[in-house]
Design a protein around this motif. Structure first.
Motif, PDB file in Angstrom:
ATOM      1  N   ARG A 143       2.007   6.530  -7.034  1.00  0.00           N
ATOM      2  CA  ARG A 143       0.785   7.047  -7.492  1.00  0.00           C
ATOM      3  C   ARG A 143       0.855   8.578  -7.309  1.00  0.00           C
ATOM      4  O   ARG A 143       0.102   9.424  -7.844  1.00  0.00           O
ATOM      5  N   ARG A 179       2.524   1.904  -3.363  1.00  0.00           N
ATOM      6  CA  ARG A 179       1.511   2.290  -4.352  1.00  0.00           C
ATOM      7  C   ARG A 179       1.190   3.495  -4.173  1.00  0.00           C
ATOM      8  O   ARG A 179       1.088   4.427  -5.143  1.00  0.00           O
ATOM      9  N   ILE A 180       1.080   4.081  -2.802  1.00  0.00           N
ATOM     10  CA  ILE A 180       0.640   5.376  -2.814  1.00  0.00           C
ATOM     11  C   ILE A 180       1.823   6.259  -2.948  1.00  0.00           C
ATOM     12  O   ILE A 180       1.624   7.406  -3.798  1.00  0.00           O
ATOM     13  N   ALA A 203       0.806  -1.302  -0.118  1.00  0.00           N
ATOM     14  CA  ALA A 203      -0.039   0.049   0.089  1.00  0.00           C
ATOM     15  C   ALA A 203       0.808   1.327  -0.004  1.00  0.00           C
ATOM     16  O   ALA A 203       0.588   2.219  -0.909  1.00  0.00           O
TER      17      ALA A 203
END
Lengths: 319, 371
Positions: free
Chosen positions: B17, B13-14, B10
């Motif tokens: 992105r 990904r954060i 997570a």
């Protein structure tokens, strides 16, 4: 789950909970029991202590006094067991905005031993279409449904919903109501806090009225309204009220036919009565006589709002 | 275990992105590299001093001294004691010692009379410099070279009869960019972790993200471990990109072992991340986390040998400079990259950084709060 309790016994036992923040006592000796499978409403104005009460039961805050037990597990000493059987939706649910719906569900699912299927839950919460969207792009209602989906991942016995519909448009609220009622049908116990009386009335089996950190009433919605001494309410505004001192004017209103109680909130006067017609006729005569100009006259049945107003002298939501 | 894995995923990904964050965290060091590497490399506004030792004592040597004193960049003082001059150099009081050897005047006379030197291509002036002080030496050496060159061309045939013999303490040919890149990597490690962790954790706490996780069976240790892992991956990545950009576009050298370099990157990341967690615990709001982090990291930026050599700091600051972790990270990275030092030389740095890490980590886990 090896519960310490049987069917029919309360699933939540709250006994004399106290929480202080400095000089301010947010929760002041709250006591109640929640039965298995019911929707239990915590109703009160902002700052009444609803959220703190919920968070004390969830074990997120440590009480300064009293105990809370969920399914027989003490939320202070047996928190690990409590966490396995509760699902929590926090008031200001804030999630990782850059994650996708399915990703965040999978992440939270990984915190539990035997999580439910993410796909099924998304289907239940009408989020299948949004599974691959980022949280950032969801509407308020969709975010709340996601928050509830997250709360259900561990198939909890008790679901805590803290003001789930605050700030949502009417349609999104209705959708959430349907979801909450469906959860109840599935046999889940739901603790719901709200400051919308219509919501409490529509959803809750029992309502606990909270004000200034204390329980002021606990009963079914019907019984609470019935406990009011009056069936109907008359509301109106006055033009040019400076002529009167408010107290004196309320006393005069009290003298009208069959008026049981007269109240005023922010320029709106409310008369409670069991005989709408005779009170209304007398009211019209009274205003004629005194040459008063009233406006916005309405009559209605008494509601939970009135219960709260009568018990505390305050409205649930200050307008 | 899968909770840990999902949290790492997570966080990655954060991060990936969040394009603007990636862009600016990488852009900033690169811009710094270009700006400092090219502008400072041309030598504006740096004060340099040198001691001149005239062993020759001839009119020709005095001529050279005259020319050297005319240029504005390096200020000269004429000395007589070579041993004392070398001591000054080692202590950083002067940046150069220029020695005009005996026989210089004789060579010049020979060049002037015959137009050549018997048996040699040139006569040499020796310049000693402190190699660890690269900011100064790169500028100074080019100035000295230029001046000597002019003197040389003033002689016959425009041949380069007089040259400088550069004698550094270490026999590695280093440029300012070699000095700069390890400093920038150290700076990135400090600011990304210290500021990044402090701001993010404080913001997550404020927004209730941590509280929401706290209501699940997830343990704090799992959460912290996942944070650390994700950031180690990100930082390793960023540090490598900066080192690669440095080596591909600016010709930065990595003379030591890459393994040791990575070890120090990891050690630095852990240390500053722990400090970041402490700041996150101290800060009551996300708004106060950044100023607190800045209050700690900003002085370290200047004191820790990132842009300016540690030896240039005044004496009264030296105890502070020697204690703060950034000094040891930048020194360690620099010595591995520049000189190729190994652990037998760098163990004090490793030990001090490690000490900081242990203390900070203990304080961080003690002070961690979900809310």
């Amino acid at each position: 789950m090896n519960d310490k309790i049987n069917e029919g016994t309360p699933i939540i036992q709250v006994d004399g909970l106290i929480k202080r923040y400095g000089d301010f006592t947010a929760v002041n000796g709250i006591q109640f029991e929640v039965r298995q499978g019911e929707v239990f409403g915590l109703l009160g104005p902002n700052g009444a202590g609803k959220t703190t009460t919920m968070e004390l039961i969830e074990g997120l805050r440590k009480p300064d006094g009293g105990t809370a037990k969920v399914a027989g597990f003490d939320t202070q000493t047996e928190l690990a067991q409590v966490k396995q059987i509760i699902g929590v939706q926090l008031q200001s649910t804030s999630l990782f905005e850059l994650l996708k719906v399915r990703e965040i569900m999978t992440m939270y699912a990984s915190f539990y031993n035997n999580p439910l299927s993410v796909t099924d839950l998304l289907e239940d919460m009408i989020l299948t279409d949004k599974a691959d969207s980022r949280v950032k792009g969801l509407s308020g209602g969709q975010k709340q449904r996601l928050a509830i989906a997250l709360a259900l991942l561990n198939d909890p016995k008790v679901v805590f919903l803290d003001e789930p519909t605050t700030g949502l448009d009417p349609q999104a609220r209705r959708t959430l109501w349907d979801i909450i009622l469906r959860l109840k049908q599935q046999g889940k116990t739901i603790v719901l806090s709200t400051h919308y009386m219509d919501e409490a009335h529509a959803l809750c089996d029992r309502i606990c009225l909270i004000d200034q950190g204390k329980v002021i009433a606990l009963d079914t919605p019907e019984n609470l309204v019935r406990s009011l001494q009056s069936e109907s309410a008359i509301e109106f505004r006055l033009q040019g009220t400076e002529v009167f001192t408010e107290q004196g004017f309320l006393q005069e209103l009290q003298q009208l036919n069959d008026v049981k109680q007269a109240d005023s909130r922010q320029e709106v006067y409310i008369l409670y009565t069991d005989h709408l017609q005779s009170t209304l006729l007398d009211f019209v005569r009274f205003t004629e006589e005194k040459k008063l100009l009233f406006s916005d006259l309405q009559t209605r049945s008494a509601t939970l709002e009135d219960v709260f107003l009568q018990m505390t002298g305050r409205r649930l939501r200050e307008k | 275990m899968s909770g840990y894995f999902q949290l790492v995923l997570a966080q990655l990904r954060i991060f990936f992105r969040n394009r603007s964050v990636i862009f600016f965290t990488l852009l900033f060091p690169v811009v710094l590299m270009i700006a400092l590497g090219s502008f400072l490399g041309n030598g504006g506004g740096v004060s340099l001093s040198a001691t001149l030792i005239d062993q020759d004592q001839t009119p020709a040597s005095r001529d050279l001294i005259g020319s050297l004193e005319k240029q504005q960049v390096v200020s000269f003082s004429v000395g007589t004691d070579e041993t004392k001059a070398m001591d000054d150099l080692k202590q950083g009081d002067v940046q150069f010692v220029v020695v005009i050897p005996v026989g210089y005047g004789k060579d010049i006379t020979e060049i002037e009379q015959t137009g050549s030197l018997s048996g040699r291509n040139s006569t040499q002036v020796q310049v000693f410099y402190d190699e660890t002080n690269l900011t100064a030496t790169q500028i100074g050496l080019s100035v000295l070279n230029q001046t000597v060159d002019q003197v040389s061309k003033g002689l016959t045939h425009y041949n380069q009869w007089v040259t400088i013999q550069e004698r550094g303490i270490q026999a590695v040919n280093l440029k300012y960019i070699d000095f700069l890149v390890p400093g920038i990597v150290a700076m990135m490690i400090m600011s990304n972790n210290l500021n990044g962790v402090a701001a993010q954790i404080a913001a997550w706490r404020e927004r209730g993200i941590l509280r929401r996780m706290q209501s699940t069976p997830l343990r704090a240790s799992t959460f912290i471990a996942a944070q650390i892992t994700a950031r180690l991956i990100l930082n390793g990545f960023q540090a490598m990109i900066v080192i690669l950009i440095g080596s591909l576009f600016f010709g930065t050298q990595v003379n030591g072992s890459w393994f040791l370099l990575v070890c120090f990157v990891i050690l630095g990341t852990l240390t500053f991340m722990s400090i970041g967690f402490i700041i996150a615990a101290l800060a009551k709001t996300p708004e106060s986390a950044s100023p607190i982090a800045g209050f700690i990291s900003f002085p370290m930026l200047f004191l820790g040998g990132i842009f300016f050599p540690i030896k240039n700091m005044p004496d009264w600051l030296q105890p502070v400079v020697q204690l703060i972790p950034i000094t040891h990270l930048s020194t360690a990275l620099r010595e591995v990259m520049n000189i190729g030092a190994d652990l037998s030389v760098l163990w004090p740095e490793a030990l001090l950084l490690g000490g900081w890490m242990v203390v900070a980590f203990a304080a961080a886990s003690y002070s961690f709060k979900w809310e």
